[in-house]
Design a protein around this motif. Structure first.
Motif, PDB file in Angstrom:
ATOM      1  N   MET A   1       0.857  -1.184   0.000  1.00 36.90           N
ATOM      2  CA  MET A   1       0.000   0.000   0.000  1.00 36.90           C
ATOM      3  C   MET A   1       0.889   1.229   0.000  1.00 36.90           C
ATOM      4  O   MET A   1       1.864   1.305   0.730  1.00 36.90           O
ATOM      5  CB  MET A   1      -0.903  -0.017   1.227  1.00 36.90           C
ATOM      6  CG  MET A   1      -1.900   1.125   1.237  1.00 36.90           C
ATOM      7  SD  MET A   1      -3.162   0.939   2.496  1.00 36.90           S
ATOM      8  CE  MET A   1      -2.608   2.153   3.661  1.00 36.90           C
ATOM      9  N   ASP A   2       0.517   2.201  -0.807  1.00 40.47           N
ATOM     10  CA  ASP A   2       1.296   3.428  -0.901  1.00 40.47           C
ATOM     11  C   ASP A   2       0.389   4.654  -0.841  1.00 40.47           C
ATOM     12  O   ASP A   2       0.771   5.739  -1.271  1.00 40.47           O
ATOM     13  CB  ASP A   2       2.105   3.423  -2.195  1.00 40.47           C
ATOM     14  CG  ASP A   2       3.218   4.444  -2.173  1.00 40.47           C
ATOM     15  OD1 ASP A   2       3.774   4.692  -1.091  1.00 40.47           O
ATOM     16  OD2 ASP A   2       3.515   5.024  -3.237  1.00 40.47           O
ATOM     17  N   ASP A   3      -0.824   4.468  -0.325  1.00 40.40           N
ATOM     18  CA  ASP A   3      -1.791   5.569  -0.266  1.00 40.40           C
ATOM     19  C   ASP A   3      -1.594   6.421   0.980  1.00 40.40           C
ATOM     20  O   ASP A   3      -1.167   5.940   2.022  1.00 40.40           O
ATOM     21  CB  ASP A   3      -3.221   5.003  -0.252  1.00 40.40           C
ATOM     22  CG  ASP A   3      -3.568   4.287  -1.533  1.00 40.40           C
ATOM     23  OD1 ASP A   3      -3.161   4.770  -2.606  1.00 40.40           O
ATOM     24  OD2 ASP A   3      -4.230   3.241  -1.464  1.00 40.40           O
TER      25      ASP A   3
ATOM     26  N   SER B   1      -5.007   9.922   6.230  1.00 43.61           N
ATOM     27  CA  SER B   1      -5.246  11.127   7.029  1.00 43.61           C
ATOM     28  C   SER B   1      -5.743  10.708   8.402  1.00 43.61           C
ATOM     29  O   SER B   1      -6.734   9.986   8.514  1.00 43.61           O
ATOM     30  CB  SER B   1      -6.306  12.012   6.364  1.00 43.61           C
ATOM     31  OG  SER B   1      -5.881  12.442   5.096  1.00 43.61           O
ATOM     32  N   VAL B   2      -5.052  11.180   9.434  1.00 44.60           N
ATOM     33  CA  VAL B   2      -5.451  10.901  10.807  1.00 44.60           C
ATOM     34  C   VAL B   2      -5.943  12.203  11.418  1.00 44.60           C
ATOM     35  O   VAL B   2      -5.196  13.186  11.494  1.00 44.60           O
ATOM     36  CB  VAL B   2      -4.291  10.323  11.636  1.00 44.60           C
ATOM     37  CG1 VAL B   2      -4.747  10.049  13.059  1.00 44.60           C
ATOM     38  CG2 VAL B   2      -3.750   9.063  10.990  1.00 44.60           C
TER      39      VAL B   2
ATOM     40  N   GLU C   1      -0.737  11.895   7.063  1.00 41.18           N
ATOM     41  CA  GLU C   1      -0.871  13.304   7.438  1.00 41.18           C
ATOM     42  C   GLU C   1      -1.695  13.355   8.720  1.00 41.18           C
ATOM     43  O   GLU C   1      -2.629  12.581   8.902  1.00 41.18           O
ATOM     44  CB  GLU C   1      -1.511  14.140   6.332  1.00 41.18           C
ATOM     45  CG  GLU C   1      -2.969  13.883   6.093  1.00 41.18           C
ATOM     46  CD  GLU C   1      -3.602  14.829   5.083  1.00 41.18           C
ATOM     47  OE1 GLU C   1      -2.984  15.809   4.654  1.00 41.18           O
ATOM     48  OE2 GLU C   1      -4.769  14.557   4.713  1.00 41.18           O
ATOM     49  N   ILE C   2      -1.313  14.252   9.604  1.00 41.39           N
ATOM     50  CA  ILE C   2      -1.995  14.408  10.886  1.00 41.39           C
ATOM     51  C   ILE C   2      -2.710  15.743  10.879  1.00 41.39           C
ATOM     52  O   ILE C   2      -2.092  16.785  10.627  1.00 41.39           O
ATOM     53  CB  ILE C   2      -0.988  14.347  12.056  1.00 41.39           C
ATOM     54  CG1 ILE C   2      -0.226  13.020  12.031  1.00 41.39           C
ATOM     55  CG2 ILE C   2      -1.702  14.550  13.385  1.00 41.39           C
ATOM     56  CD1 ILE C   2       0.976  12.984  12.964  1.00 41.39           C
ATOM     57  N   ILE C   3      -4.006  15.703  11.142  1.00 38.38           N
ATOM     58  CA  ILE C   3      -4.814  16.921  11.157  1.00 38.38           C
ATOM     59  C   ILE C   3      -5.370  17.094  12.558  1.00 38.38           C
ATOM     60  O   ILE C   3      -6.200  16.302  13.014  1.00 38.38           O
ATOM     61  CB  ILE C   3      -5.956  16.847  10.118  1.00 38.38           C
ATOM     62  CG1 ILE C   3      -5.362  16.583   8.724  1.00 38.38           C
ATOM     63  CG2 ILE C   3      -6.789  18.120  10.147  1.00 38.38           C
ATOM     64  CD1 ILE C   3      -6.367  16.149   7.699  1.00 38.38           C
TER      65      ILE C   3
ATOM     66  N   TYR D   1      -7.445   7.363   2.713  1.00 38.56           N
ATOM     67  CA  TYR D   1      -8.098   6.775   3.866  1.00 38.56           C
ATOM     68  C   TYR D   1      -8.100   7.798   4.986  1.00 38.56           C
ATOM     69  O   TYR D   1      -7.139   8.535   5.170  1.00 38.56           O
ATOM     70  CB  TYR D   1      -7.372   5.504   4.330  1.00 38.56           C
ATOM     71  CG  TYR D   1      -7.329   4.454   3.246  1.00 38.56           C
ATOM     72  CD1 TYR D   1      -8.430   3.633   3.024  1.00 38.56           C
ATOM     73  CD2 TYR D   1      -6.195   4.298   2.457  1.00 38.56           C
ATOM     74  CE1 TYR D   1      -8.398   2.678   2.016  1.00 38.56           C
ATOM     75  CE2 TYR D   1      -6.162   3.347   1.453  1.00 38.56           C
ATOM     76  CZ  TYR D   1      -7.267   2.548   1.238  1.00 38.56           C
ATOM     77  OH  TYR D   1      -7.236   1.606   0.232  1.00 38.56           O
ATOM     78  N   ILE D   2      -9.185   7.809   5.763  1.00 43.68           N
ATOM     79  CA  ILE D   2      -9.328   8.769   6.868  1.00 43.68           C
ATOM     80  C   ILE D   2      -9.636   7.996   8.138  1.00 43.68           C
ATOM     81  O   ILE D   2     -10.485   7.112   8.146  1.00 43.68           O
ATOM     82  CB  ILE D   2     -10.458   9.787   6.586  1.00 43.68           C
ATOM     83  CG1 ILE D   2     -10.112  10.587   5.325  1.00 43.68           C
ATOM     84  CG2 ILE D   2     -10.679  10.703   7.773  1.00 43.68           C
ATOM     85  CD1 ILE D   2     -11.224  11.487   4.845  1.00 43.68           C
TER      86      ILE D   2
END
Length: 91
Positions: free
Chosen positions: A1-3, A6-7, A34-36, A89-90
């Motif tokens: 997986m290389d997608d 988002s967390v 990525e961290i939001i 993915y979230i």
């Protein structure tokens, strides 16, 4: 997986636990994350200042810090995070 994943971390009166949450994500073996962080504290509160201080300790390009102008509750904070996410993915 290389997608990209988002967390989203919505936070309200949770500055004492925020570093632990961020560190847990940063230390994952999968790195395309990525961290939001969505700060749902009142802008004039001590909790907002504490949260800003915690977030300022992280200088990574994959961390986004969004501040609400007022407390809008958890569901709105999560939706704000989704609006700012770029991941396939979230979570």
């Amino acid at each position: 997986m290389d997608d990209l994943v988002s967390v989203i971390i919505p936070t309200y009166k949770g500055s004492n636990f925020l570093s632990r949450a961020i560190d847990s994500i940063v230390n994952q073996t999968y790195k395309k994350i990525e961290i939001i962080i969505v700060d749902d504290n009142d802008p004039l509160s001590n909790e907002r200042m504490k949260t800003e201080k915690v977030v300022s300790n992280y200088k990574a390009d994959n961390i986004k810090y969004i501040k609400h102008t007022q407390n809008m509750k958890g569901a709105v904070a999560r939706n704000t995070g989704i609006a700012y996410s770029n991941g396939q993915y979230i979570c």
